[in-house]
Design a protein around this motif. Structure first.
Motif, short mmCIF file in Angstrom:
data_model
loop_
_atom_site.label_atom_id
_atom_site.label_comp_id
_atom_site.label_asym_id
_atom_site.label_seq_id
_atom_site.Cartn_x
_atom_site.Cartn_y
_atom_site.Cartn_z
N MET B 1 0.86 -1.19 0.00
CA MET B 1 0.00 0.00 0.00
C MET B 1 0.89 1.23 0.00
O MET B 1 1.27 1.74 1.05
N SER B 2 1.24 1.68 -1.18
CA SER B 2 2.21 2.76 -1.26
C SER B 2 1.53 4.13 -1.31
O SER B 2 1.98 5.08 -0.68
N LYS B 3 0.40 4.20 -2.04
CA LYS B 3 -0.23 5.49 -2.27
C LYS B 3 -0.94 6.00 -1.02
O LYS B 3 -1.65 5.25 -0.37
N LYS B 4 -0.80 7.27 -0.73
CA LYS B 4 -1.49 7.88 0.40
C LYS B 4 -3.00 7.91 0.16
O LYS B 4 -3.45 8.28 -0.93
N LEU B 5 -3.76 7.48 1.13
CA LEU B 5 -5.23 7.53 1.01
C LEU B 5 -5.81 7.75 2.40
O LEU B 5 -5.90 6.82 3.20
N THR B 6 -6.21 8.99 2.67
CA THR B 6 -6.78 9.31 3.97
C THR B 6 -8.31 9.26 3.87
O THR B 6 -8.90 9.90 3.01
N VAL B 7 -8.90 8.48 4.75
CA VAL B 7 -10.36 8.29 4.73
C VAL B 7 -10.94 8.81 6.04
O VAL B 7 -10.37 8.59 7.11
N ALA B 8 -12.08 9.50 5.94
CA ALA B 8 -12.77 9.97 7.15
C ALA B 8 -14.15 9.34 7.23
O ALA B 8 -14.82 9.16 6.21
N VAL B 9 -14.57 9.00 8.44
CA VAL B 9 -15.96 8.63 8.68
C VAL B 9 -16.59 9.80 9.43
O VAL B 9 -16.13 10.17 10.51
N VAL B 10 -17.63 10.36 8.84
CA VAL B 10 -18.29 11.53 9.43
C VAL B 10 -19.62 11.08 10.04
O VAL B 10 -20.46 10.50 9.35
N GLY B 11 -19.77 11.33 11.33
CA GLY B 11 -20.92 10.79 12.07
C GLY B 11 -20.49 9.47 12.69
O GLY B 11 -21.26 8.49 12.71
N LYS B 60 -15.99 20.34 11.16
CA LYS B 60 -16.08 21.77 10.79
C LYS B 60 -15.92 21.87 9.28
O LYS B 60 -15.47 20.92 8.63
N GLU B 61 -16.22 23.04 8.76
CA GLU B 61 -16.16 23.19 7.30
C GLU B 61 -14.75 23.03 6.75
O GLU B 61 -14.57 22.60 5.62
N ASP B 62 -13.75 23.36 7.55
CA ASP B 62 -12.39 23.41 7.02
C ASP B 62 -11.54 22.18 7.36
O ASP B 62 -10.32 22.24 7.28
N VAL B 63 -12.19 21.09 7.76
CA VAL B 63 -11.39 19.92 8.18
C VAL B 63 -11.00 19.00 7.03
O VAL B 63 -10.24 18.05 7.23
N PHE B 64 -11.55 19.23 5.82
CA PHE B 64 -11.41 18.22 4.77
C PHE B 64 -10.13 18.31 3.96
O PHE B 64 -9.84 17.44 3.14
N GLU B 65 -9.35 19.37 4.16
CA GLU B 65 -8.07 19.51 3.46
C GLU B 65 -7.20 18.29 3.80
O GLU B 65 -7.01 17.95 4.96
N GLY B 66 -6.70 17.61 2.77
CA GLY B 66 -5.82 16.46 3.02
C GLY B 66 -6.56 15.15 3.19
O GLY B 66 -5.95 14.08 3.28
N ILE B 67 -7.89 15.22 3.24
CA ILE B 67 -8.67 13.97 3.29
C ILE B 67 -9.11 13.63 1.87
O ILE B 67 -9.60 14.49 1.14
N ASP B 68 -8.90 12.39 1.47
CA ASP B 68 -9.21 12.00 0.08
C ASP B 68 -10.66 11.57 -0.08
O ASP B 68 -11.28 11.79 -1.12
N LEU B 69 -11.20 10.93 0.96
CA LEU B 69 -12.50 10.28 0.84
C LEU B 69 -13.20 10.37 2.19
O LEU B 69 -12.60 10.02 3.21
N ALA B 70 -14.45 10.86 2.19
CA ALA B 70 -15.20 10.93 3.45
C ALA B 70 -16.50 10.17 3.30
O ALA B 70 -17.26 10.39 2.34
N ILE B 71 -16.75 9.28 4.23
CA ILE B 71 -18.02 8.55 4.22
C ILE B 71 -18.89 9.17 5.31
O ILE B 71 -18.55 9.13 6.48
N PHE B 72 -20.00 9.76 4.86
CA PHE B 72 -20.87 10.50 5.77
C PHE B 72 -22.04 9.65 6.24
O PHE B 72 -22.74 9.02 5.44
N SER B 73 -22.28 9.65 7.54
CA SER B 73 -23.55 9.15 8.06
C SER B 73 -23.94 10.04 9.21
O SER B 73 -23.94 9.63 10.37
N ALA B 74 -24.24 11.28 8.88
CA ALA B 74 -24.45 12.31 9.92
C ALA B 74 -25.80 12.98 9.75
O ALA B 74 -26.04 14.03 10.34
#
Lengths: 348, 348
Positions: B1-11, B60-74
């Motif tokens: 897994m070489s490529k950077k991939l930052t994932v967020a779960v929202v909610g 917050k509105e400005d937290v997504f910088e640097g995140i590649d993928l966000a999965i929302f359940s909020a």
């Protein structure tokens, strides 16, 4: 009340039998005498009848002499065995089992729908299946007005449809689960607590259950109209009392939801409970002990030219069984039909 | 897994959010970093992610910088507010709420059915409603083979569809009833314990609920075929997990129950569980935690020329929500679609 009228409840110790006695008393059924019968095992037990108690007598072939009317809720096998002897003794039988429903000699009656079918009966009258009764009560006025061509029904049926043992199974399983014990399945093949079983009565050759095919065939017989096509999926849900049904109909003539509401609000035995804005819709948990068939969620189905969706709820032990049987008995009295003309027709 | 991939779960603290983290871990999602977000109220809480724990950060509105993928359940409101900011920051959103489902700019995706709709996405991808997902997974192979013209569906939906508070309400009400206390209704307008509520989500102008109309509109969008007509009755039942559906379909071409069984047994994400003779049929109480959509009770409907009845069950929290969202994320990675082309399309 001058005329002698002896009435028997057969299967008096079961959930429906007890409800029959309660219903006879509540509705002041014009009996001069009420007797209670059950299998030898239950003979001697006392069952309530109003303020009084009746001592349960043993059901035998020769007990029907002197009884004018017997309401049976003793299962199909007992009915098959004893009803012909009752009729032979001149006792008219109203039977709650499936034993006689599709027999051509026996009318299948929901008084609000086809009381006329009682005329010329042969001594045994069948009470339809619980899920059929509430559906035909609600559909009859719509059928009369717009002619129903097709019905797609999915049921949400209470455990009391299986009798006292269904009620006890759900209760025990919930208690066990909430106390960290493994729940046992004695009455149903799988757990019913917090589960839904798409399986009521036995499976037939065509992969439908007998319960599903009852809804198909009984509806046609009660409406006396083979052009009404029904397809059903019957499901047991973890509810104690009252069956609910999600019913989609296609009619020959156009009928708006509003027209259907007006028509149903004037129909015998029906209560329209349908005002989404006020969160008004019928629910099994809130119809227990009620005599009416409640209809709500009436909506036009836009996927076909003349379609309606609706949601029908009734107490399966009352209108679905005991009450309908007592109403049949009342019709028989009123129409002076408490007599058996051909006493041998079921004895061959 | 070489490529950077930052994932967020929202909610991340809700029932579905937690299931999303669990699913990402179980399926070894190729993320180099996983972050958890929720409202200020829940910030600082720890949520499990495999053996580890994640500290929930404030959304917050400005937290997504640097995140590649966000999965929302909020929920819809939070998604409407924050998803555009995520996309604007170049973070692709997979959203579980109803906020974007019918938006023409957003694909509505069930990977087994229409993964191709992801190509050319605009940064926000919508996850369909739980009751729609399991239905389209089961119907897609039949639609491909015989073209579905009409669907009549009645649902039996679990309380977990309402989230943690639905689960707690059913549990509390059962405990109260079994202890002789009056149960309170906080989450649902009426008691759900031992009851069925023909009411999910809000009522609309046409007297259907929003949940029912989701099934109508989302099915058309996912199949990309406005000729598929759906009419639905959605009912909440006292079950904790897994939705069941009684589905009647009319097809253009004839299809036997046997053909349907064969076709479904080869379909992705589907398990045919259908042998009435062995009492084999799917049930909500027995599919919990499973990833498949189970289909049983497949029968020919004799009331129309080309009709089938079936019974579809799936875990509403897994395939109906968390799993489907994670599967969409997996498809995005596999198709190298984790990028936002027009970062301003949702910012107007």
């Amino acid at each position: 009340m001058s005329k002698k009228l002896t009435v028997a409840v057969v299967g008096a110790t079961g959930a429906v039998g007890r409800e029959m006695l309660k219903t006879l008393h509540e509705r002041e059924f014009p009996a001069t005498e009420v007797r209670a019968f059950a299998s030898a095992r239950s003979a001697g037990i006392k069952v309530p009848f109003g303020e009084r108690e009746l001592t349960v007598e043993e059901l035998k072939e020769d007990v029907f002499e002197g009884i004018d009317l017997a309401i049976f809720s003793a299962g199909g096998a007992a009915s098959q065995k004893f009803s012909p002897h009752a009729a032979h003794a001149g006792c008219v039988v109203v039977d709650n089992s499936a034993a006689w429903r599709m027999d051509e000699r026996c009318p299948l009656v929901v008084p609000e729908v086809n009381a006329g079918a009682l005329n010329g009966h042969n001594g045994i009258i069948a009470n339809p299946n619980c899920s059929t009764i509430q559906m035909v009560v609600a559909l009859k006025p719509l059928h009369d007005a717009a002619k129903i061509k097709r019905v797609v029904v999915s049921t949400y049926q209470a455990v009391s449809g299986t009798g006292q043992k269904g009620i006890e199974e759900l209760e025990r399983q919930v208690r066990d689960l909430f106390n960290g014990r493994d729940p046992e399945n004695n009455t149903y093949p799988y757990r019913i607590a917090f589960n839904c079983l798409p399986h009521i009565d036995v499976f037939l050759e065509n992969d439908y259950t007998k319960e599903e095919m009852k809804m198909v065939h009984e509806t046609v017989k009660i409406f006396n109209d083979p052009s009404v096509k029904v397809t059903a999926t019957c499901v047991r849900v973890p509810v104690f009392y009252c069956h609910a049904e999600s019913v989609n109909i296609e009619t020959e003539k156009k009928m708006s939801a509003r027209d259907a509401r007006v028509m149903l609000s004037q129909a015998p035995g029906v209560r329209v409970f349908d005002n989404p804005r006020e969160l008004m819709y019928p629910m099994p948990g809130y119809c227990v002990g009620d005599d009416f068939t409640f209809v709500g969620r009436i909506r036009e189905d836009e996927t076909i030219e003349n379609g309606l969706n609706m949601w029908i709820v009734a107490d399966n032990v009352r209108k679905g069984a005991a009450l309908n049987a007592v109403q049949i008995a009342e019709e028989l009295v009123q129409r002076e039909l408490v007599r058996v003309t051909d006493k041998d027709i079921f004895m061959s």
